[in-house]
Design an enzyme around this catalytic site. Structure first.
Site, PDB file in Angstrom:
ATOM      1  N   ALA A   8       0.577  -1.513   0.169  1.00 56.54           N
ATOM      2  CA  ALA A   8      -0.209   0.136   0.144  1.00 56.54           C
ATOM      3  C   ALA A   8       0.678   0.877   0.003  1.00 56.54           C
ATOM      4  O   ALA A   8       1.920   1.182  -0.417  1.00 56.54           O
ATOM      5  CB  ALA A   8      -1.340  -0.277   1.108  1.00 56.54           C
ATOM      6  N   ASN A   9       0.676   2.420   0.025  1.00 58.67           N
ATOM      7  CA  ASN A   9       0.823   3.277   0.380  1.00 58.67           C
ATOM      8  C   ASN A   9       0.678   4.737   1.081  1.00 58.67           C
ATOM      9  O   ASN A   9      -0.390   4.429   1.410  1.00 58.67           O
ATOM     10  CB  ASN A   9       1.209   4.129  -0.941  1.00 58.67           C
ATOM     11  CG  ASN A   9      -0.037   5.003  -1.775  1.00 58.67           C
ATOM     12  OD1 ASN A   9      -0.627   5.512  -1.042  1.00 58.67           O
ATOM     13  ND2 ASN A   9      -0.576   3.964  -3.247  1.00 58.67           N
ATOM     14  N   ARG A  10       0.825   6.044   1.710  1.00 52.49           N
ATOM     15  CA  ARG A  10       0.532   6.645   2.730  1.00 52.49           C
ATOM     16  C   ARG A  10      -0.463   7.243   1.932  1.00 52.49           C
ATOM     17  O   ARG A  10      -0.889   8.298   3.180  1.00 52.49           O
ATOM     18  CB  ARG A  10       1.907   7.664   2.886  1.00 52.49           C
ATOM     19  CG  ARG A  10       2.909   6.823   3.431  1.00 52.49           C
ATOM     20  CD  ARG A  10       3.457   7.912   4.300  1.00 52.49           C
ATOM     21  NE  ARG A  10       4.704   7.334   4.645  1.00 52.49           N
ATOM     22  CZ  ARG A  10       5.122   7.243   6.264  1.00 52.49           C
ATOM     23  NH1 ARG A  10       4.145   6.891   6.209  1.00 52.49           N
ATOM     24  NH2 ARG A  10       6.177   6.487   6.220  1.00 52.49           N
ATOM     25  N   SER A  11      -1.305   7.467   0.638  1.00 55.42           N
ATOM     26  CA  SER A  11      -3.018   8.114   0.593  1.00 55.42           C
ATOM     27  C   SER A  11      -3.173   7.772   1.707  1.00 55.42           C
ATOM     28  O   SER A  11      -4.055   7.168   1.857  1.00 55.42           O
ATOM     29  CB  SER A  11      -2.682   7.342  -0.804  1.00 55.42           C
ATOM     30  OG  SER A  11      -3.968   8.194  -0.987  1.00 55.42           O
TER      31      SER A  11
ATOM     32  N   ALA B 225      -4.207   7.798  -5.338  1.00 57.70           N
ATOM     33  CA  ALA B 225      -2.206   6.487  -5.221  1.00 57.70           C
ATOM     34  C   ALA B 225      -2.325   5.286  -5.680  1.00 57.70           C
ATOM     35  O   ALA B 225      -2.152   4.248  -4.809  1.00 57.70           O
ATOM     36  CB  ALA B 225      -1.698   7.404  -3.926  1.00 57.70           C
TER      37      ALA B 225
END
Ligand code: CTP
Ligand code: CA
Length: 231
Positions: free
Chosen positions: A33-36, A99
């Site tokens: 995943a990512n920090r969005s 994102a």
């Protein structure tokens, strides 16, 4: 019963928005995943609805309520997001604020991966479809206006201009995500945003403002481009 019939500069238009991160499964319990946070994309969907548009929001996993007056499709992975976007077409405008994970696990395991043995499993990656580029290059169902975002940590404007041309979208909203990602005051997860608004002709620097204000400014630009509904 419908108590409120929203009417505004985008009444009669269908606006499609993507928001949030995607989760790419590694096995049934793990993911990439990512920090969005989804805050900017959700704010755009909410602002478009307040402007009277019919709004479809395709959202990755976020900790945000569904915006009022917005049709929300919840998805997990980039491939699910692309399918939901294609199913939501046609649209007058599409804003790709998500994102999207660039890579997924090349083959997700069907069962939880176990530590047994000593070999550390390699994580082979495969590239995800580019949703923005795919929709921008549609020959028949391309929305009249396609807007992308660009998250950069250096050469923000030059990279974002190149991204706009490469992906075939009309506008790019570019932000510098080098600052303090994931902690208060950072762009990702934060409540404010300073962006560069990039078209084929010009670059505008929009001063730091709340994500709601950035959303309202973008929605006003979309409405100004469309003008009143031709009847
Ligand atoms: N995007 C998308 N599908 C992807 C990757 C990105 O639709 N698989 C969209 C994003 O929603 C955003 C724009 O493309 O509107 C730019 O995303 P960004 O991550 O900045 O660009 P990339 O093309 O992925 O390039 P890089 O991450 O290498 O800078
Ligand atoms: Ca990317």
């Amino acid at each position: 019963t419908r108590l409120l019939v929203p009417s505004g500069p985008l009444t009669g238009r269908h606006i499609l928005v993507t928001s949030g991160p995607t989760h790419e499964p590694i096995d049934p319990v793990r993911y990439i995943a990512n920090r969005s946070s989804g805050k900017q994309g959700h704010a755009i969907a909410a602002a478009a609805a307040r402007a009277g548009a019919q709004v479809t929001l395709v959202s990755g996993p976020v900790n945000l309520p569904d915006p009022i007056g917005v049709e929300v499709r919840h998805v997990e992975s980039a491939r699910d997001m692309l399918a939901a976007v294609e199913a939501a077409l046609p649209a007058d405008a599409a804003v790709f604020a998500a994102a999207v994970a660039d890579w997924r696990a090349a083959s997700a395991a069907g069962e939880k991966m176990k530590k047994d043995g000593n070999a550390i499993p390699p994580l082979a990656l495969a590239e995800n479809p580019d949703i923005l580029a795919t929709v921008s290059h549609l020959s028949n169902r391309r929305p009249r206006l396609v807007v992308g975002f660009a998250a950069e940590t250096e050469n923000v404007i030059a990279y974002a201009q190149a991204k706009r041309a490469r992906k075939g979208c009309d506008w790019i909203v570019a932000n510098d995500v080098s600052q303090r990602s994931g902690i208060p005051g950072g762009v990702m997860g934060g409540d404010s945003n300073a962006v560069h608004f990039i078209t084929a002709e010009a670059v505008e620097h929009w001063p730091e403002a709340s994500k709601t204000e950035v959303a309202e400014r973008l929605v006003a630009r979309i409405a100004a481009t469309f003008g009143p509904l031709e009847t």
